[in-house]
Design an enzyme around this catalytic site. Structure first.
Site, PDB file in Angstrom:
ATOM      1  N   HIS A 251       0.694  -0.961   0.090  1.00  0.00           N
ATOM      2  CA  HIS A 251      -0.092   0.283   0.185  1.00  0.00           C
ATOM      3  C   HIS A 251       0.938   1.816   0.245  1.00  0.00           C
ATOM      4  O   HIS A 251       0.777   2.484  -0.724  1.00  0.00           O
ATOM      5  CB  HIS A 251      -0.898   0.238   1.267  1.00  0.00           C
ATOM      6  CG  HIS A 251      -1.415  -1.677   1.523  1.00  0.00           C
ATOM      7  ND1 HIS A 251      -2.733  -1.477   0.957  1.00  0.00           N
ATOM      8  CD2 HIS A 251      -1.698  -2.200   2.156  1.00  0.00           C
ATOM      9  CE1 HIS A 251      -3.402  -2.546   0.498  1.00  0.00           C
ATOM     10  NE2 HIS A 251      -2.697  -2.875   2.119  1.00  0.00           N
TER      11      HIS A 251
HETATM   12  O1  RIB Z   1      -5.203   0.252   4.985  1.00  0.00           O
HETATM   13  C1  RIB Z   1      -3.563   0.436   4.499  1.00  0.00           C
HETATM   14  C2  RIB Z   1      -3.109   1.141   5.119  1.00  0.00           C
HETATM   15  O2  RIB Z   1      -3.821   1.003   6.846  1.00  0.00           O
HETATM   16  C3  RIB Z   1      -1.652   1.724   5.065  1.00  0.00           C
HETATM   17  O3  RIB Z   1      -1.209   2.931   5.000  1.00  0.00           O
HETATM   18  C4  RIB Z   1      -1.178   0.371   6.044  1.00  0.00           C
HETATM   19  O4  RIB Z   1       0.351   0.872   7.121  1.00  0.00           O
HETATM   20  C5  RIB Z   1      -2.278   0.877   7.212  1.00  0.00           C
HETATM   21  O5  RIB Z   1      -1.745   1.643   7.593  1.00  0.00           O
END
Ligand code: RIB
Ligand code: CA
Length: 322
Positions: A251
Site C-alpha cells: 500500500h
Molecule cells: O489500509 C492500508 C493502510 O493502513 C496502510 O497505510 C497500512 O500501513 C495501514 O496504515
C-alpha cells in the site's frame, strides 16, 4: 547514492506515517531516492501505538543509513473515535515480529503536529506531504493553522477504497481509524486548492509482492533489500488467504512511487468526502462522479498502477543500498 529521478528537480517532502511494514518499505524507498528532500518524518498512532510507530521509524531510518533524518512523534489517538490498531496485520511490534537493534537515532522532542504546522507556515517554497497512516496529525495541524495549506504543494495519501474496505465492508484502515481527520484534510485542502492525490485499496491491491518480486529483492544481496523481503514474507497473509493474492499488497510504497514516477498511475479528478456519521459506513471514501452531492472536497483518485513498473522502481531503488 544517485538515481534516475535525481536528475529532476528535488521535491521538498514531509512524510507522515504509522510504521507498519508497508510504511517501512515506503520510507526506505524514499530514503533511496535522491530526488526526495525529506524535511522530516512525523509519526502517528495507527497500525500500532505512537510509541511503537515512533520507535519503528527510528529503526527504519537507521536501517536505511539515514541517521540525519528527524522523526517527530505525533498524535497518540484519533480526533474523535477510540483508537484502533492493526497489530494482527503488522505484528505486535509493528514490523512483523522482526527484531531490530534498539535505535540510537534520537526521537525529536517537538510534537509532530507542531513540526508539520510550523514547517509549512514558515516554508519559503511549497512542500509536498506524503501521508501513509491515519490523518490525525495533518488534520490537527490544519485546524490549528489552516493557512499552512497555502504552502502545501500537494498531499499524496494512501487511503480509502472505491470497492470493499479492509477494516469494514465500506472502509479502508487509514480512513476508518480517523474518519474525522480524513474529512478535515479533504475539505480544508479543497478550500485552499491543494491537490490531494488519493491512492486507494483498489489500486494498491494490484501491486502485489509476489514470490518472484520478493526473490528479486533477495537477489540484490544487500541487508536492506533482504530485510524488506523478510518483512514481506509475513505480511498481508489475510489478503492472500481471503483474496487469493500471491503475496502482500504494498500500500504505502505506492505513495512514494507516485512522487518518483507519476506516469506509473492513472488518475481521475472527482468530488469526494469521508463519511463520518453512519455506524455502518464510517470512514468510507465517498466519491461523487455524477456531481450530485455538491461536495466541498475533491481529489485526484488513482485508478490504476503499472505494477511491473512499480516493482522495477522499488527494486532499483533498494539496490542502491550497500
Ligand atoms: O489500509 C492500508 C493502510 O493502513 C496502510 O497505510 C497500512 O500501513 C495501514 O496504515
Ligand atoms: Ca501505513
Amino acid at each position: 547514492m544517485t538515481d534516475a529521478s535525481s536528475t529532476r528537480q528535488s521535491i521538498p517532502l514531509i512524510i507522515d506515517c504509522d510504521p507498519g511494514i508497508d510504511d517501512a518499505v515506503a520510507l526506505l524507498l524514499a530514503m533511496a531516492s535522491a530526488s526526495l528532500e525529506i524535511r522530516g518524518i512525523t509519526t502517528v498512532a495507527g497500525n500500532v501505538s505512537i510509541e511503537t510507530t515512533s520507535t519503528n521509524a527510528r529503526c527504519i531510518c537507521e536501517l536505511g543509513q539515514r541517521s540525519d533524518l528527524k522523526i517527530f512523534p505525533g498524535c497518540p489517538r484519533p480526533m474523535v473515535r477510540p483508537a484502533i490498531v492493526a497489530a494482527h496485520v503488522h505484528g505486535e511490534n509493528g514490523l512483523g515480529g522482526i527484531h531490530f537493534p534498539s535505535p540510537q537515532l534520537p526521537l525529536q522532542q517537538r510534537h509532530g503536529v507542531d513540526f508539520l504546522r510550523d514547517s509549512l507556515l514558515q516554508a519559503s517554497s511549497p512542500i509536498t506531504l506524503a501521508t501513509l497512516g491515519p490523518l490525525t496529525n495533518v488534520a490537527t495541524a490544519l485546524i490549528q493553522a489552516p493557512q499552512m495549506a497555502q504552502n502545501l504543494d500537494r498531499i499524496v495519501m494512501m487511503g480509502g477504497a472505491v470497492g470493499a474496505g479492509n477494516v469494514t465492508a465500506a472502509a479502508e484502515f487509514n480512513c476508518y481509524a480517523d474518519p474525522h481527520a480524513a474529512q478535515v484534510v479533504l475539505h480544508t485542502a479543497a478550500e485552499y486548492d491543494v491537490p490531494v492525490v488519493v491512492i486507494p485499496l483498489d489500486v494498491t491491491h494490484t501491486a502485489i509482492a509476489n514470490p518472484a518480486r520478493r526473490q528479486a529483492l533477495r537477489n540484490l544481496h544487500n541487508p536492506v533489500a533482504e530485510t524488506v523481503a523478510t518483512l514481506l514474507d509475513n505480511y498481508g497473509l489475510r489478503e492472500q488467504r481471503d483474496m487469493g493474492f500471491s503475496g502482500p499488497p504494498l500500500h504505502d510504497p505506492c505513495v512514494i512511487a507516485y512522487l518518483l514516477q507519476p506516469a506509473l498511475f492513472e488518475l481521475e479528478s472527482v468530488p469526494a468526502t469521508i463519511e463520518i456519521t453512519s455506524p455502518l459506513t464510517q470512514g468510507r471514501l465517498v466519491i461523487d462522479r455524477n456531481r450530485e452531492l455538491d461536495l466541498p472536497g475533491r481529489i485526484e483518485l488513482a485508478t490504476s498502477i503499472d505494477a511491473e513498473g512499480f516493482y522495477g522502481l522499488l527494486t532499483e531503488a533498494l539496490g542502491r543500498f550497500s
